[in-house]
Design an enzyme around this catalytic site. Structure first.
Site, short mmCIF file in Angstrom:
data_model
loop_
_atom_site.label_atom_id
_atom_site.label_comp_id
_atom_site.label_asym_id
_atom_site.label_seq_id
_atom_site.Cartn_x
_atom_site.Cartn_y
_atom_site.Cartn_z
N ASP A 96 2.96 136.23 42.88
CA ASP A 96 2.46 135.04 42.37
C ASP A 96 1.07 135.17 41.64
OD1 ASP A 96 1.40 132.42 42.26
OD2 ASP A 96 1.57 132.05 44.41
N TYR A 114 -1.79 118.24 34.28
CA TYR A 114 -1.09 119.11 33.45
C TYR A 114 -1.55 119.12 32.29
CZ TYR A 114 3.19 121.58 31.96
OH TYR A 114 3.83 122.33 31.51
#
Length: 268
Positions: free
Chosen positions: A62, A154
């Site tokens: 990750d 975003y």
């Protein structure tokens, strides 16, 4: 840059644009390490890419965590023996009204889409500089150029990545490391599977292979940007610069339908 024989690390390389780009690169003789959070998907992608004898390895990690970035870079250096190209492609998105998105989702987008590529790039720079002709490919989004409603966080992190990319390109100018920024438009990938918005509100999807081909062309020609979406997207970008209120009015006309289509968009 000729990609044949180049040692390339692609984050988020087990699906979508990352995997499509990996396929195109191995077809040209590049050596790859791909990463992803889900070990099963990484293993399956590596097996697929190795068909025909390609030199491909996978790292399950990750990149939004310190340990994940360390594991990613060390795994790539161990498998490749050096690094010529870093492609920051891993991403996360959650659409919807800002006050309805959880704080942990907001923080995840910041960490995955902005902090991770910045810190991984910093860690990889010594290896890239050592080769005297390295490259960093940052995959942002068309939303960094035209911020759409219901994607506030975003849009912010992708615009941040684009500015990071531009600044770093100038910082490294003349030092042997080139920076390429990629602005995909809507792309037919697993990341878009939960987005229900259609062409009626301006969403259309192009194949991931088409985006990958444009990325490879950008790498080979050492351009500074790859912008997808065709003439319609370019017209929207131009309008946003010239008359942003006109674009506001256009979004207002489809706002309800747009919200209904994107509120389920969740790829975290």
């Amino acid at each position: 840059m000729d990609v044949e024989g180049k040692r390339i690390l692609i984050t988020g390389g087990s699906s979508g644009i990352g995997l499509a780009t990996a396929r195109a690169l191995v077809a040209r003789g590049a050596r790859l390490v791909i990463t992803g959070r889900r070990s099963g998907e990484v293993d399956a992608a590596v097996e697929d890419l190795r068909t025909g004898g390609a030199d491909v390895s996978g790292v399950s990690a990750d990149v939004s965590t310190d340990d994940g970035r360390s594991t990613t870079l060390h795994g790539a250096m161990r498998a490749l023996g050096g690094l010529d190209i870093l492609m920051n492609n891993a991403g996360a998105v959650r659409a919807g009204r800002l006050d309805e998105i959880r704080e942990d989702e907001i923080r995840a987008m910041v960490e995955v889409d902005l902090v991770a590529p910045i810190l991984l790039t910093r860690a990889a720079l010594p290896a890239l500089k050592a080769e005297g002709g390295g490259m960093i490919v940052n995959v942002t989004s068309g939303i960094a150029l035209v911020a759409m409603p219901f994607y506030a966080t975003y849009a912010a992190v992708k615009a941040g990545l684009a500015s990071f990319s531009e600044s770093l390109r100038r910082e490294l100018n003349g030092e042997g490391v080139h920076v390429l920024t990629v602005y995909p438009s809507g792309t037919d990938t697993p990341m878009m599977a939960t987005n229900k918005a259609g062409a009626d509100v301006g969403f259309s999807l192009e194949p991931a292979a088409a985006v990958a081909a444009a990325i490879i062309e950008g790498i080979e020609q050492e351009t500074i940007a790859v912008v997808r979406g065709g003439p319609d997207r370019q017209a929207m970008i131009d309008l946003n610069r010239r008359d942003p209120l006109a674009l506001d009015a256009r979004f207002l006309a489809t706002k309800s339908a747009f919200e209904e289509g994107v509120k389920s968009h969740d790829a975290m």
